[in-house]
Design an enzyme around this catalytic site. Structure first.
Site, mmCIF file in Angstrom:
data_model
loop_
_atom_site.group_PDB
_atom_site.id
_atom_site.type_symbol
_atom_site.label_atom_id
_atom_site.label_comp_id
_atom_site.label_asym_id
_atom_site.label_seq_id
_atom_site.Cartn_x
_atom_site.Cartn_y
_atom_site.Cartn_z
ATOM 1 N N ASP A 5 0.845 -1.184 0.000
ATOM 2 C CA ASP A 5 0.000 0.000 0.000
ATOM 3 C C ASP A 5 0.886 1.242 0.000
ATOM 4 O OD1 ASP A 5 -2.516 1.165 -0.075
ATOM 5 O OD2 ASP A 5 -2.600 1.452 2.079
ATOM 6 N N HIS A 44 -4.563 13.944 0.958
ATOM 7 C CA HIS A 44 -4.829 13.098 2.129
ATOM 8 C C HIS A 44 -3.652 13.159 3.096
ATOM 9 C CE1 HIS A 44 -6.017 9.646 4.562
ATOM 10 N NE2 HIS A 44 -4.827 9.119 4.343
ATOM 11 N N GLU A 77 -10.897 3.924 3.398
ATOM 12 C CA GLU A 77 -9.897 4.629 2.603
ATOM 13 C C GLU A 77 -10.204 4.383 1.132
ATOM 14 O OE1 GLU A 77 -5.864 3.878 3.752
ATOM 15 O OE2 GLU A 77 -6.070 5.120 5.547
ATOM 16 N N GLU A 93 -9.273 4.164 -2.410
ATOM 17 C CA GLU A 93 -8.032 3.945 -3.149
ATOM 18 C C GLU A 93 -8.309 3.253 -4.482
ATOM 19 O OE1 GLU A 93 -4.746 2.253 -1.072
ATOM 20 O OE2 GLU A 93 -5.520 2.768 0.921
ATOM 21 N N ASP A 101 -8.994 0.213 1.911
ATOM 22 C CA ASP A 101 -8.081 -0.249 2.955
ATOM 23 C C ASP A 101 -8.655 0.174 4.303
ATOM 24 O OD1 ASP A 101 -5.756 -1.406 3.963
ATOM 25 O OD2 ASP A 101 -4.690 0.503 3.957
ATOM 26 N N ARG A 118 -8.624 3.652 13.273
ATOM 27 C CA ARG A 118 -7.767 4.792 13.586
ATOM 28 C C ARG A 118 -7.292 4.802 15.039
ATOM 29 N NH1 ARG A 118 -6.222 6.200 8.547
ATOM 30 N NH2 ARG A 118 -8.006 6.712 7.213
ATOM 31 N N GLN A 154 -4.593 2.242 15.284
ATOM 32 C CA GLN A 154 -3.445 2.729 14.524
ATOM 33 C C GLN A 154 -2.653 3.786 15.303
ATOM 34 O OE1 GLN A 154 -4.565 4.317 10.717
ATOM 35 N NE2 GLN A 154 -2.478 4.659 10.042
ATOM 36 N N LYS A 201 -4.790 -2.278 10.120
ATOM 37 C CA LYS A 201 -5.032 -2.408 8.676
ATOM 38 C C LYS A 201 -5.211 -3.860 8.220
ATOM 39 C CE LYS A 201 -3.900 1.964 7.361
ATOM 40 N NZ LYS A 201 -4.610 2.834 6.421
ATOM 41 N N THR A 245 -9.004 -5.879 3.651
ATOM 42 C CA THR A 245 -8.909 -4.927 2.547
ATOM 43 C C THR A 245 -9.901 -5.400 1.490
ATOM 44 O OG1 THR A 245 -6.571 -4.482 2.972
ATOM 45 C CG2 THR A 245 -7.414 -3.923 0.789
ATOM 46 N N GLU A 258 -10.828 12.548 7.533
ATOM 47 C CA GLU A 258 -10.715 13.861 6.890
ATOM 48 C C GLU A 258 -12.072 14.565 6.833
ATOM 49 O OE1 GLU A 258 -8.058 13.759 3.187
ATOM 50 O OE2 GLU A 258 -8.581 11.669 3.547
#
Length: 428
Positions: free
Chosen positions: A127, A134, A199, A201, A233, A237, A240, A253, A257, A375
């Site tokens: 990744d 971002h 996420e 992607e 993904d 948080r 993390q 993570k 996925t 975000e």
């Protein structure tokens, strides 16, 4: 690479294909499917049908026939790109010629009757972090005065992910458990994640192979890009934040996925390659191994990307999913797809057909184009107000989140990526 298969006026005899938002005949994505619990087969999406290429193989170009008998796309994407182009052109001819209709109709399966599977046997998953808006937004949450670390504009940042937990769209998102340390706590606790995020992607499927110790010049990198997919993904948080120092993401993570099941091929994407956005004044030029005039001229991709959310309460009330974000990949990526492939192999890493690279979260600069909830809600400080009056900062059990993507460009038929959906279920 643009040829007759991209003709905006081309039409197919398959019912509903010409009006389909994702899978007109100009797309022809590749995937793996089964019907009624049967064997896995290779097919292409056309409208609301799947054309069984495994069964059709005797009528297709000789070099691809053996690869089409496999239960994954690995062997097909190990072949030269010219062989996959010949396959695309042959399938296009069969689906656009009225004279072929009665011969080919038996090979069509209703998409509703098909189960879609992972398209590849994924050897490795990496990744990246090439979405500069971002990276800047996340950096501002933790380092307001210095959001981007010094290396960001010099090197495509990436980390090795967990290939075993990559799953196809529709797989439930089991809320992960991990160590969480609240800011005011003396010690961490092992608990279900409370700040579960998405996420937005793109996934890059590698084609071909290179030996250990060899590299991939940036001007040849597109030869190693077989196609693209949507990729979510999922990220915990709060887990993390505690675990990522000093080595980066781990349990936050590796629990899941999600990818869309169809591979939108490099050949289908040819009309949507555009110029890379110029670097702002003062930014460093890429090192020579990452520099290519051709890649800067046509190495970016114009793909509209979005996120929608449907809560359990919304579904009970019959409310449609709510769009949370909308942006474009060309505005989001600081590094091109070719540059991340080249950088990955620049130290001598061997890449193989079916390896998966994620771009990292692709957020735009404009409000409403953010590719993650962290975000969109400014780290949970500004909850989103949903249809029906609910609010969200992060995902709750029962929430169903979908990524959507369409490649669009004036003068060409838009093509879609299909579903990339996951519904959150309680922690085990």
């Amino acid at each position: 690479m643009i040829d007759h298969t991209h003709d905006v006026g081309a039409s197919s005899w398959v019912p509903g294909a010409n009006e389909h938002p994702d899978f007109p005949v100009q797309n022809l994505p590749l995937g793996v499917f089964s019907v009624g619990g049967g064997e896995r087969r290779i097919g292409t999406a056309i409208g609301e049908h799947v054309l069984d290429l495994t069964e059709l193989a005797p009528k297709l170009p000789i070099p691809v026939r053996a690869a089409l008998a496999e239960p994954t796309l690995n062997a097909l994407f190990a072949l030269p790109g010219t062989d996959r182009l010949a396959l695309r052109q042959a399938v296009f001819a069969l689906l656009t010629s009225e004279g072929k209709q009665h011969r080919i109709m038996p090979f069509l399966k209703p998409l509703a009757d098909c189960t879609l599977h992972l398209p590849f046997r994924i050897g490795d998953y990496t990744d990246f972090y090439v979405g500069i808006h971002h990276a800047t937004a996340i950096g501002k949450l933790f380092r307001p005065d210095n959001p981007l670390l010094p290396n960001y504009k010099h090197v495509p940042i990436g980390y090795h992910g967990r290939a075993s937990s990559v799953r196809v769209s529709g797989t439930p998102v089991v809320r992960p458990r991990g160590q969480i340390k609240a800011p005011d706590a003396d010690a961490p606790a092992h608990a279900p994640a409370r700040r579960l995020d998405c996420e937005l992607e793109l996934g890059v499927w590698i084609a071909g192979d290179n030996d250990l110790g060899t590299t991939i010049p940036v001007d040849l990198a597109w030869d190693r890009i077989g196609g693209l997919t949507l990729l979510n993904d999922w990220s915990a948080r709060d887990i993390q934040a505690w675990e990522y120092q000093p080595l980066g993401p781990f349990l936050a993570k590796n629990f899941l996925t999600t990818i869309s099941p169809w591979v939108v091929t490099t050949e289908a994407l040819a009309p949507f390659r555009v110029a890379q956005s110029p670097r702002p004044d003062g930014d460093p030029a890429p090192l020579p191994y990452l520099q290519s005039a051709d890649d800067q001229t046509e190495g970016a991709l114009s793909i509209d990307l979005g996120i929608t959310l449907s809560t359990a309460a919304m579904r009970d009330k019959g409310l449609a999913p709510q769009r949370l974000a909308q942006g474009n990949s060309a505005d989001a990526m600081y590094w091109t797809v070719a540059q991340i492939v080249t950088h990955h192999a620049s130290g001598g890493c061997d890449l193989h057909a079916g390896d998966l690279l994620g771009t990292g979260t692709l957020s735009g600069q404009a409000k409403g184009s953010e590719g993650s909830l962290i975000e969109l809600t400014e780290g949970g400080k500004r909850p989103l107000v949903l249809a029906g009056g609910e609010t969200r900062t992060f995902l709750e059990d029962g929430d169903e989140l979908a990524l959507v993507a369409h490649a669009r460009r004036e003068g060409y038929r838009s093509i879609g990526f299909g579903p990339c959906v996951g519904r959150v279920v309680p922690a085990a």
